[in-house]
Motif scaffolding. Structure first.
Motif, PDB file in Angstrom:
ATOM      1  N   ALA A 447      63.933  18.802 -57.823  1.00 34.94           N
ATOM      2  CA  ALA A 447      63.032  18.647 -58.964  1.00 34.94           C
ATOM      3  C   ALA A 447      63.770  17.933 -60.100  1.00 34.94           C
ATOM      4  O   ALA A 447      64.965  18.144 -60.304  1.00 34.94           O
ATOM      5  CB  ALA A 447      62.561  20.019 -59.435  1.00 34.94           C
ATOM      6  N   PRO A 449      62.995  17.587 -63.917  1.00 36.75           N
ATOM      7  CA  PRO A 449      62.174  17.807 -65.114  1.00 36.75           C
ATOM      8  C   PRO A 449      62.369  16.716 -66.158  1.00 36.75           C
ATOM      9  O   PRO A 449      63.472  16.193 -66.315  1.00 36.75           O
ATOM     10  CB  PRO A 449      62.669  19.155 -65.645  1.00 36.75           C
ATOM     11  CG  PRO A 449      63.975  19.402 -64.978  1.00 36.75           C
ATOM     12  CD  PRO A 449      63.977  18.656 -63.695  1.00 36.75           C
ATOM     13  N   GLU A 454      59.331  21.598 -69.003  1.00 34.55           N
ATOM     14  CA  GLU A 454      59.187  21.340 -67.572  1.00 34.55           C
ATOM     15  C   GLU A 454      60.391  21.887 -66.804  1.00 34.55           C
ATOM     16  O   GLU A 454      60.258  22.351 -65.670  1.00 34.55           O
ATOM     17  CB  GLU A 454      59.098  19.831 -67.369  1.00 34.55           C
ATOM     18  CG  GLU A 454      58.005  19.437 -66.424  1.00 34.55           C
ATOM     19  CD  GLU A 454      57.794  17.943 -66.468  1.00 34.55           C
ATOM     20  OE1 GLU A 454      56.730  17.554 -66.955  1.00 34.55           O
ATOM     21  OE2 GLU A 454      58.678  17.182 -66.037  1.00 34.55           O
ATOM     22  N   CYS A 455      61.558  21.825 -67.419  1.00 36.84           N
ATOM     23  CA  CYS A 455      62.762  22.356 -66.781  1.00 36.84           C
ATOM     24  C   CYS A 455      62.567  23.847 -66.516  1.00 36.84           C
ATOM     25  O   CYS A 455      62.806  24.344 -65.414  1.00 36.84           O
ATOM     26  CB  CYS A 455      63.970  22.107 -67.695  1.00 36.84           C
ATOM     27  SG  CYS A 455      65.525  22.622 -66.980  1.00 36.84           S
ATOM     28  N   LEU A 458      59.872  24.238 -63.786  1.00 33.87           N
ATOM     29  CA  LEU A 458      60.286  23.814 -62.444  1.00 33.87           C
ATOM     30  C   LEU A 458      61.348  24.752 -61.871  1.00 33.87           C
ATOM     31  O   LEU A 458      61.444  24.922 -60.655  1.00 33.87           O
ATOM     32  CB  LEU A 458      60.781  22.368 -62.469  1.00 33.87           C
ATOM     33  CG  LEU A 458      59.646  21.330 -62.616  1.00 33.87           C
ATOM     34  CD1 LEU A 458      60.211  19.926 -62.848  1.00 33.87           C
ATOM     35  CD2 LEU A 458      58.720  21.320 -61.389  1.00 33.87           C
ATOM     36  N   THR A 461      59.231  27.250 -60.318  1.00 33.75           N
ATOM     37  CA  THR A 461      58.700  26.738 -59.042  1.00 33.75           C
ATOM     38  C   THR A 461      59.789  26.817 -57.974  1.00 33.75           C
ATOM     39  O   THR A 461      59.535  27.252 -56.839  1.00 33.75           O
ATOM     40  CB  THR A 461      58.254  25.264 -59.185  1.00 33.75           C
ATOM     41  OG1 THR A 461      57.450  25.136 -60.347  1.00 33.75           O
ATOM     42  CG2 THR A 461      57.490  24.794 -57.961  1.00 33.75           C
ATOM     43  N   VAL A 471      67.270  21.868 -59.052  1.00 34.99           N
ATOM     44  CA  VAL A 471      66.594  21.385 -60.263  1.00 34.99           C
ATOM     45  C   VAL A 471      67.656  20.664 -61.074  1.00 34.99           C
ATOM     46  O   VAL A 471      68.639  21.282 -61.480  1.00 34.99           O
ATOM     47  CB  VAL A 471      65.980  22.549 -61.067  1.00 34.99           C
ATOM     48  CG1 VAL A 471      65.257  22.017 -62.299  1.00 34.99           C
ATOM     49  CG2 VAL A 471      65.024  23.352 -60.188  1.00 34.99           C
ATOM     50  N   TYR A 492      54.252  22.634 -56.705  1.00 35.18           N
ATOM     51  CA  TYR A 492      55.370  22.135 -55.904  1.00 35.18           C
ATOM     52  C   TYR A 492      55.065  20.723 -55.385  1.00 35.18           C
ATOM     53  O   TYR A 492      53.993  20.469 -54.829  1.00 35.18           O
ATOM     54  CB  TYR A 492      55.577  23.094 -54.725  1.00 35.18           C
ATOM     55  CG  TYR A 492      56.675  22.666 -53.780  1.00 35.18           C
ATOM     56  CD1 TYR A 492      58.009  22.762 -54.155  1.00 35.18           C
ATOM     57  CD2 TYR A 492      56.368  22.164 -52.513  1.00 35.18           C
ATOM     58  CE1 TYR A 492      59.022  22.369 -53.292  1.00 35.18           C
ATOM     59  CE2 TYR A 492      57.373  21.771 -51.642  1.00 35.18           C
ATOM     60  CZ  TYR A 492      58.701  21.871 -52.041  1.00 35.18           C
ATOM     61  OH  TYR A 492      59.697  21.470 -51.192  1.00 35.18           O
ATOM     62  N   ARG A 531      58.304  14.094 -61.400  1.00 38.75           N
ATOM     63  CA  ARG A 531      58.785  15.488 -61.326  1.00 38.75           C
ATOM     64  C   ARG A 531      59.608  15.847 -60.083  1.00 38.75           C
ATOM     65  O   ARG A 531      60.483  16.671 -60.159  1.00 38.75           O
ATOM     66  CB  ARG A 531      57.625  16.487 -61.406  1.00 38.75           C
ATOM     67  CG  ARG A 531      57.071  16.623 -62.793  1.00 38.75           C
ATOM     68  CD  ARG A 531      56.118  17.819 -62.839  1.00 38.75           C
ATOM     69  NE  ARG A 531      55.485  17.943 -64.119  1.00 38.75           N
ATOM     70  CZ  ARG A 531      54.214  18.240 -64.290  1.00 38.75           C
ATOM     71  NH1 ARG A 531      53.427  18.446 -63.247  1.00 38.75           N
ATOM     72  NH2 ARG A 531      53.719  18.354 -65.497  1.00 38.75           N
ATOM     73  N   TRP A 532      59.307  15.314 -58.948  1.00 38.54           N
ATOM     74  CA  TRP A 532      60.020  15.676 -57.711  1.00 38.54           C
ATOM     75  C   TRP A 532      60.555  14.417 -57.038  1.00 38.54           C
ATOM     76  O   TRP A 532      59.791  13.495 -56.751  1.00 38.54           O
ATOM     77  CB  TRP A 532      59.097  16.414 -56.730  1.00 38.54           C
ATOM     78  CG  TRP A 532      58.646  17.736 -57.250  1.00 38.54           C
ATOM     79  CD1 TRP A 532      57.579  17.976 -58.061  1.00 38.54           C
ATOM     80  CD2 TRP A 532      59.280  19.006 -57.035  1.00 38.54           C
ATOM     81  NE1 TRP A 532      57.492  19.307 -58.371  1.00 38.54           N
ATOM     82  CE2 TRP A 532      58.521  19.970 -57.742  1.00 38.54           C
ATOM     83  CE3 TRP A 532      60.390  19.428 -56.315  1.00 38.54           C
ATOM     84  CZ2 TRP A 532      58.857  21.324 -57.752  1.00 38.54           C
ATOM     85  CZ3 TRP A 532      60.718  20.777 -56.322  1.00 38.54           C
ATOM     86  CH2 TRP A 532      59.963  21.710 -57.032  1.00 38.54           C
TER      87      TRP A 532
END
Ligand SMILES: Cc1ncc(C[n+]2csc(CCOP(=O)(O)OP(=O)(O)O)c2C)c(N)n1
Ligand SMILES: CC(=O)[C@@H](O)[C@H](O)COP(=O)(O)O
Ligand SMILES: [Mg+2]
Length: 634
Positions: A447, A449, A454-455, A458, A461, A471, A492, A531-532
């Motif tokens: 991930a 972020p 978002e960090c 995620l 997640t 991450v 995800y 994001r991913w």
């Protein structure tokens, strides 16, 4: 600066001094160091601790002919000052200036490039045995700290060296500190070695006899055996095949110089590997650093009269702090959570977690490989390990990530800090490679972020998955996005469109989303927050490719094998033909310097991204207003 230091432009000048001049020289050197690091920032307390050791080593050994290898190398400022770089110390760790670590291309006195720890004994052994193989008369010296000594690699080297006759000296610089207080059984053992009668007896006897001993191997051997026989059983280092000498006071030149002279003779007489245990104080000579070596491990600029002062306004929380907050919040909710750091508690934002959850906190020492396999073992038993590790240090544990975690598909979360440009530490610490080296491992997700909120999300997640997830987030603060009130997952493997434009779509992975959005304003381009990096949001990539004439990928990581490469692989596999411009870190090591300046030089700020897109895809850009802005950036 008065007389002595200004007359030393190389160790040859130092060796011309009479022994009584070494003490005043060391005092001047320390004062110069304080003034210099206060102006530039940099590693401070470790350097204050190695002033006398540096003077003594260059005085006794014939550097650069004799090889001097500094472990980690963060304590080499006195060495730099004495080896012709005094006048360049004001450029330390800045763009175009000298490095904060030893670099072979910077000086012939930097025998080996270091910065990742625990390599010195291996490298010095290689040099010592190479000298023997080539019939050259040359000694090699490794200087390693008590923190660096905890890594497996140091013991692998001792194990190898101890069965050779290499002209190798290992100096253990024991200041009873890593960055944080030292951990583990080795630390306890070293404390025992230094404690009580043994330290007192060995030190006084050692001083007396080593300083006056004739340079005869047999005599020295007999003395060593006798002294040890009287006081303690053989040390661990003798069991490894070294001749152990010490502990001695590493700030006392009257002990250091004669002891090193005797060791030099032992090496020349073919006595094989020697191990000198010196005791120093981290921060020696600057009271504030002595009292708080952690704060002064790597401070920014400060007024030497006042010391480091906390900022008046609390600064924006760094990504590391966001991780630390998330770790505490999640630990409160889930008793299975275990936090692991390989010796980077402060840098990884885990001080508060340690305070609140001491039974679920493990500082394993400088032992990245062990940290990862230890996490795998915990995960096998149903616990939920979170390994907080700098991107650059995960490189150490690559096989463990593959063989122990991914192959067994264990739910380990890697909180990958310092992913991307790190600034002053430079190429050794740059988190450039984690996307390429993790992306090719089955079962592992990555991930990226784009901001603090978002960090936080995620990480949640990642924690919910039943397989390994990394991450990745950079050093320092982001745009300042407010954190959610409680852990809440993002979908995800899904990205989002943040701005709809036409012609060109920019696919941003991570925090470079923000300059990409700025560039897109001027370009009229679409921007997706991906994001991913793995799994890629396949539907989103294919839709963007369908609706645009060209794609641009942006990431703060190596282009080769990175997230942009993943996008191109997907398009190729799907038979979609679209030009793609991958922006990221080029195929060269990124020098040290101010991160914003470096990003600008690399064309990864808003202006640079805009320029690259215009240069490459000018014809595809549509000079029309933006159609829609989705989720404006916070
Ligand atoms: C492989 C690796 N892991 C972590 C680090 C980060 N690090 C740099 S210095 C340091 C502490 C080293 O302690 P020690 O060797 O005792 O030296 P001191 O700082 O006490 O002078 C750590 C953990 C590193 N440089 N390399
Ligand atoms: C020498 C070393 O490896 C560390 O001291 C490192 O410089 C810390 O970096 P951060 O300041 O990013 O935590
Ligand atoms: Mg130490």
């Amino acid at each position: 600066m008065n007389g002595l230091l200004s007359s030393i432009d190389s160790p040859a000048d130092l060796r011309r001094l009479a022994r009584p001049q070494l003490r005043p020289l060391a005092d001047e050197l320390r004062e110069f160091l304080v003034q210099s690091v206060a102006r530039t920032g940099g590693h401070f307390s470790s350097n204050l601790g190695t002033v006398e050791l540096t003077v003594a080593l260059h005085y006794v050994f014939d550097t650069p002919h004799d090889r001097l290898v500094w472990d980690v190398g963060h304590q080499t400022y006195p060495h730099k000052i004495l080896t012709g770089r005094r006048e360049r110390m004001h450029t330390l760790r800045q763009l175009g200036g000298i490095s904060g670590f030893p670099v072979r291309s910077e000086s012939e006195y930097d025998a080996f490039g270091t910065a990742h720890s625990s390599t010195s004994i291996s490298a010095a052994l290689g040099m010592a045995l190479a000298a023997q193989a080539k019939g050259e008369r040359r000694r090699a010296v490794a200087v390693i700290g008590d923190g660096a000594m905890t890594a497996g690699m140091a013991f692998e080297a001792l194990n190898n060296a101890g069965v050779t006759k290499a002209p190798l000296l290992v100096v253990l610089n024991d200041n009873d500190m890593s960055i944080s207080p030292p951990v583990g059984a080795l630390n306890r053992y070293l404390a025992q070695l230094m404690s009580g009668r043994f330290y007192a007896a060995a030190r006084s006897v050692g001083r007396q006899v080593l300083s006056v001993a004739p340079p005869l191997l047999e005599f020295a051997r007999r003395f060593e055996e006798h002294a040890k026989g009287m006081v303690v059983p053989a040390t661990l280092f003798e069991k490894f095949g070294f001749n152990y000498i010490g502990p001695i006071d590493g700030h006392d030149l009257e002990s250091l110089v004669p002891t090193l002279e005797n060791i030099r003779r032992l090496l020349d007489d073919g006595a094989g590997p020697q191990f000198l245990h010196v005791v120093t104080k981290k921060g020696q000579g600057y009271k504030l650093a002595e009292a708080d070596p952690i704060t002064y491990h790597g401070p920014g600029k400060f007024d030497p009269q006042v010391g480091v002062v906390p900022p008046a306004q609390p600064p924006k929380p760094t990504f590391s702090a966001v991780f630390g907050q998330w770790l505490c919040d999640m630990a409160e909710r889930d008793k299975r959570l275990i936090g692991i750091t390989p010796a980077m508690r402060e840098g990884s934002g885990m001080v508060e977690f340690h305070r609140r959850f001491p039974d679920r906190y493990y500082d394993v020492g400088i032992a990245e490989q062990h940290a990862v396999t230890f996490a795998a073992g915990l995960a096998c038993e149903g616990l939920k390990p979170v390994v907080a590790i700098y991107s650059t240090f995960l490189q150490r544990a690559y096989d463990q990530a593959i063989h122990d975690v991914a192959l067994q598909n264990l739910p380990v979360v890697f909180a990958l800090d310092r992913a991307g440009i790190v600034g002053a530490d430079g190429p050794t610490h740059c988190g450039a490679y984690d996307i390429p080296f993790l992306r090719c491992i089955p079962n592992v997700a990555i991930a990226c972020p784009s901001d603090e909120a978002e960090c936080y999300q995620l990480l949640t997640t990642a924690y919910e998955q039943s397989h390994p997830v990394a991450v990745r987030y950079p050093r320092g603060a982001g745009v300042g996005a407010a954190l959610p009130r409680e852990p809440q997952a993002l979908p995800y493997g899904r990205g989002e469109v943040r701005r709809r434009g036409r012609g060109v779509a920019i696919l941003a992975f991570g925090t470079l989303l923000h300059p990409a959005l700025q560039a897109a304003e001027a370009l009229g381009a679409t921007v997706a927050n991906m994001r991913w990096a793995k799994p890629l949001d396949r539907d989103l990539v294919l839709a963007l490719a369908r609706d645009h004439e060209a794609l641009v990928t942006v990431e703060e990581g190596a282009i080769a094998g990175g997230a942009g490469a993943a996008v191109m692989e997907l398009l190729a596999a799907e038979g979609v033909v679209r030009p793609v411009l991958p922006l990221g870190l080029p195929d060269r090591f990124i020098e040290h310097g101010d991160p914003a300046l470096l990003l600008a030089r690399l064309g990864l700020d808003a202006a640079g991204i805009e320029r690259s897109v215009r240069d490459r895809f000018g014809a595809h850009l549509v000079a029309r207003p933006v159609l829609e802005v989705v989720h404006p950036a916070a």
